[in-house]
Design an enzyme around this catalytic site. Structure first.
Site, PDB file in Angstrom:
ATOM      1  CB  CYS A  69      -0.955  -0.009   1.188  1.00 32.45           C
ATOM      2  SG  CYS A  69      -0.182  -0.301   2.785  1.00 32.45           S
ATOM      3  CG  HIS A  70       4.121   3.862   1.927  1.00 38.07           C
ATOM      4  ND1 HIS A  70       5.484   4.020   1.767  1.00 38.07           N
ATOM      5  CD2 HIS A  70       3.665   5.051   2.368  1.00 38.07           C
ATOM      6  CE1 HIS A  70       5.829   5.248   2.109  1.00 38.07           C
ATOM      7  NE2 HIS A  70       4.742   5.888   2.478  1.00 38.07           N
ATOM      8  CG  PHE A  71       4.012   5.367  -2.393  1.00 42.20           C
ATOM      9  CD1 PHE A  71       3.004   6.180  -1.898  1.00 42.20           C
ATOM     10  CD2 PHE A  71       5.307   5.570  -1.948  1.00 42.20           C
ATOM     11  CE1 PHE A  71       3.299   7.204  -1.009  1.00 42.20           C
ATOM     12  CE2 PHE A  71       5.603   6.586  -1.054  1.00 42.20           C
ATOM     13  CZ  PHE A  71       4.595   7.398  -0.582  1.00 42.20           C
ATOM     14  CB  VAL A  76       9.431   2.935  -0.290  1.00 41.71           C
ATOM     15  CG1 VAL A  76       8.323   3.959  -0.248  1.00 41.71           C
ATOM     16  CG2 VAL A  76      10.595   3.354   0.574  1.00 41.71           C
TER      17      VAL A  76
END
Length: 171
Positions: A69-71, A76
């Site tokens: 979810c990041h990103f 990362v």
């Protein structure tokens, strides 16, 4: 549990359920928010300031929850999770030294990010060097910390502050 100088993942999970330091005392986060897999060394002596230190590690695998979810398309590890890990370790140290109460992060003086943790990394190392530990009505730790990935320092934090509180209702 008697004081040890290293802790396994199983021990840290017990710290998240209240089994390690006793009910009502400081707990580590559980499940996904527990940001370390082991504490390699913990000591009330030594470190940069002679007031104690901790070395801990997190194993990195591409399937860790935050990479999804990041990103999207640019995975990362969020830098705030590295900062939270350092606060977690300061709180753990306070409980480990016998401090009563629940841990709460109280601030940080300065944080610098000079790198990133990608899914291709293997290991993150957290180093905490205590500057001051107050053991009075309020237990509080003041420390500097760093985060390294595969041997390269990428985050630093000065003046990490964590306190232990026996009553958090007015916090």
């Amino acid at each position: 549990m008697p004081q040890q100088n290293s802790y396994s993942k199983e021990d840290l999970v017990k710290a998240g359920t209240g089994e390690l330091f006793g009910e009502g005392n400081s707990q580590l986060p559980s499940d996904n928010m527990l940001m370390m897999d082991r504490i390699i060394t913990i000591s009330e002596e030594g470190g940069e300031n002679g007031k104690g230190f901790i070395l801990a590690e997190l194993d990195i695998t591409p399937d860790l929850w935050f990479f999804d979810c990041h990103f999207k398309g640019d995975p990362v590890m969020p830098g705030c999770l590295g900062l939270d890990a350092m606060w977690q370790l300061v709180g753990f140290f306070l409980a480990w030294t016998g401090g009563p109460g629940k841990g709460r992060a109280l601030g940080v003086g300065e944080v610098k990010f000079t790198g990133q943790i990608l899914p291709t990394a293997k290991k993150v190392t957290f180093k905490i060097d205590f500057k001051r530990v107050i053991k009075r009505k309020l237990y509080m730790g003041l420390a500097d910390g760093s985060v390294s990935v595969d041997g390269r320092e990428i985050y630093t934090a000065k003046d990490l502050k964590v306190g232990l509180f026996t009553d958090t209702s007015k916090f």
